[in-house]
Design a protein around this motif. Structure first.
Motif, mmCIF file in Angstrom:
data_model
loop_
_atom_site.group_PDB
_atom_site.id
_atom_site.type_symbol
_atom_site.label_atom_id
_atom_site.label_comp_id
_atom_site.label_asym_id
_atom_site.label_seq_id
_atom_site.Cartn_x
_atom_site.Cartn_y
_atom_site.Cartn_z
ATOM 1 N N ILE A 193 -7.410 -0.217 -0.500
ATOM 2 C CA ILE A 193 -6.401 -1.015 0.333
ATOM 3 C C ILE A 193 -7.395 -2.222 0.745
ATOM 4 N N PHE A 194 -8.307 -1.883 1.282
ATOM 5 C CA PHE A 194 -9.577 -2.898 1.936
ATOM 6 C C PHE A 194 -9.967 -3.612 0.501
ATOM 7 N N LYS A 195 -10.452 -3.072 -0.205
ATOM 8 C CA LYS A 195 -10.908 -3.711 -1.496
ATOM 9 C C LYS A 195 -9.955 -4.758 -2.184
ATOM 10 N N LEU A 196 -8.757 -4.357 -2.117
ATOM 11 C CA LEU A 196 -7.718 -5.329 -2.919
ATOM 12 C C LEU A 196 -7.009 -6.275 -1.878
ATOM 13 N N LEU A 241 -7.792 4.275 2.525
ATOM 14 C CA LEU A 241 -8.013 2.713 2.896
ATOM 15 C C LEU A 241 -8.883 2.201 2.110
ATOM 16 N N LYS A 242 -9.542 2.744 1.535
ATOM 17 C CA LYS A 242 -10.717 1.890 0.786
ATOM 18 C C LYS A 242 -10.362 1.193 -0.294
ATOM 19 N N GLN A 291 -18.593 2.867 1.756
ATOM 20 C CA GLN A 291 -17.859 3.906 2.804
ATOM 21 C C GLN A 291 -19.130 4.531 3.445
ATOM 22 N N LEU A 292 -19.204 4.550 4.601
ATOM 23 C CA LEU A 292 -20.411 5.065 5.513
ATOM 24 C C LEU A 292 -20.343 6.515 5.973
ATOM 25 N N GLN A 293 -21.500 7.321 6.017
ATOM 26 C CA GLN A 293 -21.392 8.738 6.453
ATOM 27 C C GLN A 293 -22.107 8.693 8.072
ATOM 28 N N ALA A 299 0.735 -1.251 -0.064
ATOM 29 C CA ALA A 299 -0.050 -0.348 -0.010
ATOM 30 C C ALA A 299 0.931 1.232 0.077
ATOM 31 N N GLY A 300 2.081 1.277 0.687
ATOM 32 C CA GLY A 300 2.739 2.624 0.658
ATOM 33 C C GLY A 300 2.355 3.194 1.938
ATOM 34 N N ASP A 301 2.364 4.455 1.711
ATOM 35 C CA ASP A 301 2.062 5.376 3.241
ATOM 36 C C ASP A 301 0.702 5.917 3.079
ATOM 37 N N VAL A 302 0.020 5.972 4.013
ATOM 38 C CA VAL A 302 -1.505 6.369 4.158
ATOM 39 C C VAL A 302 -1.658 7.379 4.982
ATOM 40 N N PHE A 303 -2.089 8.714 4.404
ATOM 41 C CA PHE A 303 -2.080 9.612 5.341
ATOM 42 C C PHE A 303 -3.639 10.100 5.675
#
Length: 188
Positions: free
Chosen positions: A54-57, A51-52, A68-70, A42-46
């Motif tokens: 990353i989670f999917k894959l 994250l979306k 994604q929830l609001q 993933a590399g750096d996550v800021f």
């Protein structure tokens, strides 16, 4: 929440929830491959929106579907639970035996008995024990649900200052302007 769902969903007949006994189970989230595969590449996550994908894959075959929830997607069921006096039930229907809530390993709610909670205290049990709630089914159907939060949840000022410190100064960790804007716009 499940009682509300079974009483208000026309196409739902039954909901059954099974819980692992402590230290006796493994679920897909426990699998080390998911987090190592996803984070390793993933590399750096800021910011959270990164994250979306990353989670999917995280799973190579049949990628996950991520929704994604609001803030407005969350409902407050605490008042309903208190109104139904669910945790006030201390004995179950058969034999007037005390309910040990922490020992419940399976819960079933059916449309045929919408004010009854069926449960098991062992995965080896064949039959369910039952709790009949004191309130009527109509109360659950008419109960007005409230949103859990009226707007974005505010973070404490100290946490906000810590996050802002990552975006400022000569050794800022967060440098991209859109990432900085995310942190600076956080409600606090």
């Amino acid at each position: 929440m499940v009682l509300y769902l079974i009483n208000n969903c026309s196409n739902l007949e039954q909901v059954c929830l099974r819980y692992f006994e402590s230290f006796h189970g493994q679920n897909e989230g426990d699998c080390p491959q998911h987090h190592t595969i996803a984070i390793k590449n993933a590399g750096d996550v800021f910011v959270p929106r990164e994250l979306k994908p990353i989670f999917k894959l995280a799973r190579k075959k049949h990628s996950y579907s991520v929704h994604q929830l609001q803030t407005e997607d969350f409902w407050d069921f605490k008042m309903l639970s208190q109104d139904l006096k669910i945790l006030g039930v201390r004995r179950y229907s058969e034999n007037n035996i005390p309910v040990k809530w922490m020992n419940i390993v399976e819960v079933k709610i059916t449309k045929d008995y919408p004010s009854t909670v069926f449960f098991k205290t062992s995965h080896l049990d064949v039959t369910y024990k039952s709790l009949t709630l004191k309130r009527q089914q109509a109360d659950v159907k008419k109960f007005p649900l409230m949103r859990l939060n009226s707007g974005p949840v505010k973070i404490p000022p100290a946490k906000y200052e810590d996050l802002i410190s990552l975006c400022t100064g000569p050794t800022a960790v967060v440098r991209a302007s859109d990432h900085k804007a995310f942190y600076m716009s956080l409600p606090h």
